[in-house]
Write a protein that holds these residues in place. Structure first.
Motif, PDB file in Angstrom:
ATOM      1  N   GLY A  50     106.270 102.829 122.015  1.00 30.72           N
ATOM      2  CA  GLY A  50     105.616 101.525 122.061  1.00 30.72           C
ATOM      3  C   GLY A  50     105.896 100.809 123.358  1.00 30.72           C
ATOM      4  N   GLN A  51     105.591  99.523 123.370  1.00 32.46           N
ATOM      5  CA  GLN A  51     105.793  98.737 124.569  1.00 32.46           C
ATOM      6  C   GLN A  51     106.629  97.512 124.263  1.00 32.46           C
ATOM      7  OE1 GLN A  51     102.865  98.375 127.450  1.00 32.46           O
ATOM      8  NE2 GLN A  51     101.636 100.071 126.716  1.00 32.46           N
ATOM      9  N   LYS A  52     107.441  97.127 125.248  1.00 37.89           N
ATOM     10  CA  LYS A  52     108.116  95.829 125.192  1.00 37.89           C
ATOM     11  C   LYS A  52     107.535  95.023 126.330  1.00 37.89           C
ATOM     12  CE  LYS A  52     112.304  96.944 127.837  1.00 37.89           C
ATOM     13  NZ  LYS A  52     113.769  96.981 127.768  1.00 37.89           N
ATOM     14  N   GLN A  53     107.103  93.812 126.011  1.00 38.21           N
ATOM     15  CA  GLN A  53     106.329  93.033 126.966  1.00 38.21           C
ATOM     16  C   GLN A  53     106.925  91.650 127.204  1.00 38.21           C
ATOM     17  OE1 GLN A  53     102.639  93.202 124.677  1.00 38.21           O
ATOM     18  NE2 GLN A  53     101.801  94.588 126.211  1.00 38.21           N
ATOM     19  N   ARG A  54     106.815  91.221 128.452  1.00 35.60           N
ATOM     20  CA  ARG A  54     107.011  89.820 128.808  1.00 35.60           C
ATOM     21  C   ARG A  54     105.615  89.276 129.055  1.00 35.60           C
ATOM     22  NH1 ARG A  54     111.973  87.975 130.725  1.00 35.60           N
ATOM     23  NH2 ARG A  54     110.944  85.958 130.569  1.00 35.60           N
ATOM     24  N   TRP A  55     105.298  88.157 128.429  1.00 37.34           N
ATOM     25  CA  TRP A  55     103.974  87.565 128.530  1.00 37.34           C
ATOM     26  C   TRP A  55     104.007  86.361 129.455  1.00 37.34           C
ATOM     27  CZ3 TRP A  55      99.372  89.258 126.708  1.00 37.34           C
ATOM     28  CH2 TRP A  55      99.425  90.394 125.879  1.00 37.34           C
ATOM     29  N   PHE A  56     102.973  86.230 130.284  1.00 36.84           N
ATOM     30  CA  PHE A  56     102.848  85.134 131.237  1.00 36.84           C
ATOM     31  C   PHE A  56     101.563  84.358 130.963  1.00 36.84           C
ATOM     32  CE2 PHE A  56     105.578  88.220 133.190  1.00 36.84           C
ATOM     33  CZ  PHE A  56     106.532  87.459 133.852  1.00 36.84           C
ATOM     34  N   LEU A  57     101.668  83.045 131.030  1.00 41.94           N
ATOM     35  CA  LEU A  57     100.510  82.170 130.884  1.00 41.94           C
ATOM     36  C   LEU A  57     100.179  81.590 132.253  1.00 41.94           C
ATOM     37  CD1 LEU A  57      98.448  80.659 129.090  1.00 41.94           C
ATOM     38  CD2 LEU A  57     100.211  78.900 128.753  1.00 41.94           C
ATOM     39  N   LEU A  58      98.946  81.801 132.695  1.00 39.88           N
ATOM     40  CA  LEU A  58      98.488  81.361 134.007  1.00 39.88           C
ATOM     41  C   LEU A  58      97.239  80.514 133.872  1.00 39.88           C
ATOM     42  CD1 LEU A  58      98.607  84.851 135.774  1.00 39.88           C
ATOM     43  CD2 LEU A  58     100.393  83.126 135.794  1.00 39.88           C
ATOM     44  N   ARG A  59      97.154  79.456 134.677  1.00 41.14           N
ATOM     45  CA  ARG A  59      95.915  78.678 134.747  1.00 41.14           C
ATOM     46  C   ARG A  59      95.166  79.102 136.007  1.00 41.14           C
ATOM     47  NH1 ARG A  59      94.036  74.795 131.922  1.00 41.14           N
ATOM     48  NH2 ARG A  59      96.035  73.973 131.189  1.00 41.14           N
ATOM     49  N   VAL A  60      93.891  79.422 135.827  1.00 48.35           N
ATOM     50  CA  VAL A  60      93.042  79.838 136.939  1.00 48.35           C
ATOM     51  C   VAL A  60      92.707  78.619 137.791  1.00 48.35           C
ATOM     52  CG1 VAL A  60      90.798  80.837 137.535  1.00 48.35           C
ATOM     53  CG2 VAL A  60      92.101  81.767 135.625  1.00 48.35           C
ATOM     54  N   ARG A  61      92.887  78.757 139.087  1.00 46.27           N
ATOM     55  CA  ARG A  61      92.608  77.677 140.048  1.00 46.27           C
ATOM     56  C   ARG A  61      91.598  78.124 141.103  1.00 46.27           C
ATOM     57  NH1 ARG A  61      93.439  73.526 137.430  1.00 46.27           N
ATOM     58  NH2 ARG A  61      95.558  73.146 136.739  1.00 46.27           N
ATOM     59  N   CYS A  62      90.648  78.947 140.695  1.00 42.79           N
ATOM     60  CA  CYS A  62      89.620  79.421 141.621  1.00 42.79           C
ATOM     61  C   CYS A  62      88.292  79.499 140.881  1.00 42.79           C
ATOM     62  CB  CYS A  62      90.002  80.791 142.189  1.00 42.79           C
ATOM     63  SG  CYS A  62      90.076  82.110 140.961  1.00 42.79           S
ATOM     64  N   ARG A  63      87.254  79.804 141.626  1.00 44.30           N
ATOM     65  CA  ARG A  63      85.937  79.979 141.016  1.00 44.30           C
ATOM     66  C   ARG A  63      85.891  81.319 140.280  1.00 44.30           C
ATOM     67  NH1 ARG A  63      85.029  79.020 146.259  1.00 44.30           N
ATOM     68  NH2 ARG A  63      84.113  81.081 146.510  1.00 44.30           N
ATOM     69  N   GLU A  64      85.071  81.386 139.272  1.00 39.13           N
ATOM     70  CA  GLU A  64      84.914  82.638 138.533  1.00 39.13           C
ATOM     71  C   GLU A  64      84.387  83.753 139.429  1.00 39.13           C
ATOM     72  OE1 GLU A  64      82.587  81.959 135.007  1.00 39.13           O
ATOM     73  OE2 GLU A  64      84.075  80.570 134.195  1.00 39.13           O
ATOM     74  N   SER A  65      83.689  83.399 140.480  1.00 36.20           N
ATOM     75  CA  SER A  65      83.166  84.409 141.404  1.00 36.20           C
ATOM     76  C   SER A  65      84.289  85.152 142.138  1.00 36.20           C
ATOM     77  CB  SER A  65      82.208  83.769 142.412  1.00 36.20           C
ATOM     78  OG  SER A  65      82.882  82.775 143.172  1.00 36.20           O
ATOM     79  N   GLU A  66      85.517  84.616 142.105  1.00 40.61           N
ATOM     80  CA  GLU A  66      86.671  85.283 142.710  1.00 40.61           C
ATOM     81  C   GLU A  66      87.156  86.457 141.846  1.00 40.61           C
ATOM     82  OE1 GLU A  66      88.053  84.533 145.674  1.00 40.61           O
ATOM     83  OE2 GLU A  66      86.749  82.807 146.027  1.00 40.61           O
ATOM     84  N   PHE A  67      86.813  86.462 140.557  1.00 36.51           N
ATOM     85  CA  PHE A  67      87.226  87.543 139.674  1.00 36.51           C
ATOM     86  C   PHE A  67      86.559  88.836 140.130  1.00 36.51           C
ATOM     87  CE2 PHE A  67      88.734  85.350 135.593  1.00 36.51           C
ATOM     88  CZ  PHE A  67      89.004  84.153 136.227  1.00 36.51           C
ATOM     89  N   CYS A  68      87.313  89.910 140.150  1.00 34.48           N
ATOM     90  CA  CYS A  68      86.783  91.211 140.570  1.00 34.48           C
ATOM     91  C   CYS A  68      87.419  92.276 139.685  1.00 34.48           C
ATOM     92  CB  CYS A  68      87.105  91.459 142.043  1.00 34.48           C
ATOM     93  SG  CYS A  68      86.521  93.056 142.627  1.00 34.48           S
ATOM     94  N   LEU A  69      86.638  92.829 138.777  1.00 32.20           N
ATOM     95  CA  LEU A  69      87.168  93.795 137.810  1.00 32.20           C
ATOM     96  C   LEU A  69      87.297  95.203 138.375  1.00 32.20           C
ATOM     97  CD1 LEU A  69      85.274  92.673 134.582  1.00 32.20           C
ATOM     98  CD2 LEU A  69      87.470  91.858 135.489  1.00 32.20           C
ATOM     99  N   ASP A  70      86.764  95.441 139.546  1.00 36.15           N
ATOM    100  CA  ASP A  70      86.834  96.794 140.118  1.00 36.15           C
ATOM    101  C   ASP A  70      87.563  96.800 141.462  1.00 36.15           C
ATOM    102  OD1 ASP A  70      84.895  95.546 141.622  1.00 36.15           O
ATOM    103  OD2 ASP A  70      83.374  97.097 141.331  1.00 36.15           O
ATOM    104  N   SER A  71      88.647  96.052 141.546  1.00 36.44           N
ATOM    105  CA  SER A  71      89.406  95.978 142.799  1.00 36.44           C
ATOM    106  C   SER A  71      90.381  97.137 142.969  1.00 36.44           C
ATOM    107  CB  SER A  71      90.148  94.641 142.894  1.00 36.44           C
ATOM    108  OG  SER A  71      91.100  94.536 141.869  1.00 36.44           O
TER     109      SER A  71
END
Length: 174
Positions: free
Chosen positions: A94-115
């Motif tokens: 299985g996995q042991k995880q640390r979770w992080f909460l982030l607030r996006v501070r950019c335009r959605e156009s900055e998202f790139c799913l194939d980087s």
């Protein structure tokens, strides 16, 4: 990297927008949705791994987000027996995880799913806070619920939105 108990160290990333909606990514070629996540390399801290995974899976850099907080301890989930690769050593249960909460501070156009060469997601959407608990694969539901419970006060200091009933996890196993 697998620990002595058989768990792979991992980070989970919860991205929110200014409306406190969460980024929800669809895994490439599947009808499966999840938060960005990924393994921690031997030379990384959990925070360093989180920023690396954020760039690899969503195309965002540290300057595109504000780090709001993280879970205080590791949250674990076990893989169903059919997903355990018994031929690999050491065996990962299985996995042991640390979770992080982030607030996006950019335009959605900055998202790139194939980087990166092997993208994790082929689509994404903003969802209500508790929706991922209902939609993620069954064996990750309890970890998602625990991460969201712990991090909710950071987004909702005036009061956490109502969440699914406790028996939801047991009723909706696939």
């Amino acid at each position: 990297m697998i620990d002595a108990d058989g768990f792979r160290p991992n980070v989970g990333i919860i991205l929110c927008n200014d409306e406190n909606r969460l980024f929800w990514g669809r895994r490439v070629g599947q009808d499966a949705w999840q938060f960005p996540q990924g393994g921690i390399q031997a030379d990384e801290t959990p925070e360093q791994a989180m920023y690396r995974e954020l760039q690899e899976e969503v195309g965002l850099l540290p300057e595109h987000v504000d780090l709001l907080g993280s879970t205080h301890r590791w949250l674990r989930y076990r893989l169903p027996k059919r997903f355990i690769r018994r031929h690999s050593h050491p065996v990962c249960i299985g996995q042991k995880q640390r979770w992080f909460l982030l607030r996006v501070r950019c335009r959605e156009s900055e998202f790139c799913l194939d980087s990166c060469p092997k993208p994790e997601f082929d689509n994404w959407r903003w969802v209500k806070y508790w929706q991922p608990v209902r939609e993620v694969i069954y064996f990750k539901r309890r970890v998602y619920e625990r991460a969201l419970e712990e991090l909710a006060p950071l987004l909702f200091p005036e009061g956490i939105p109502a969440r699914p009933q406790n028996n939801f996890l047991r009723q909706n196993r696939r």
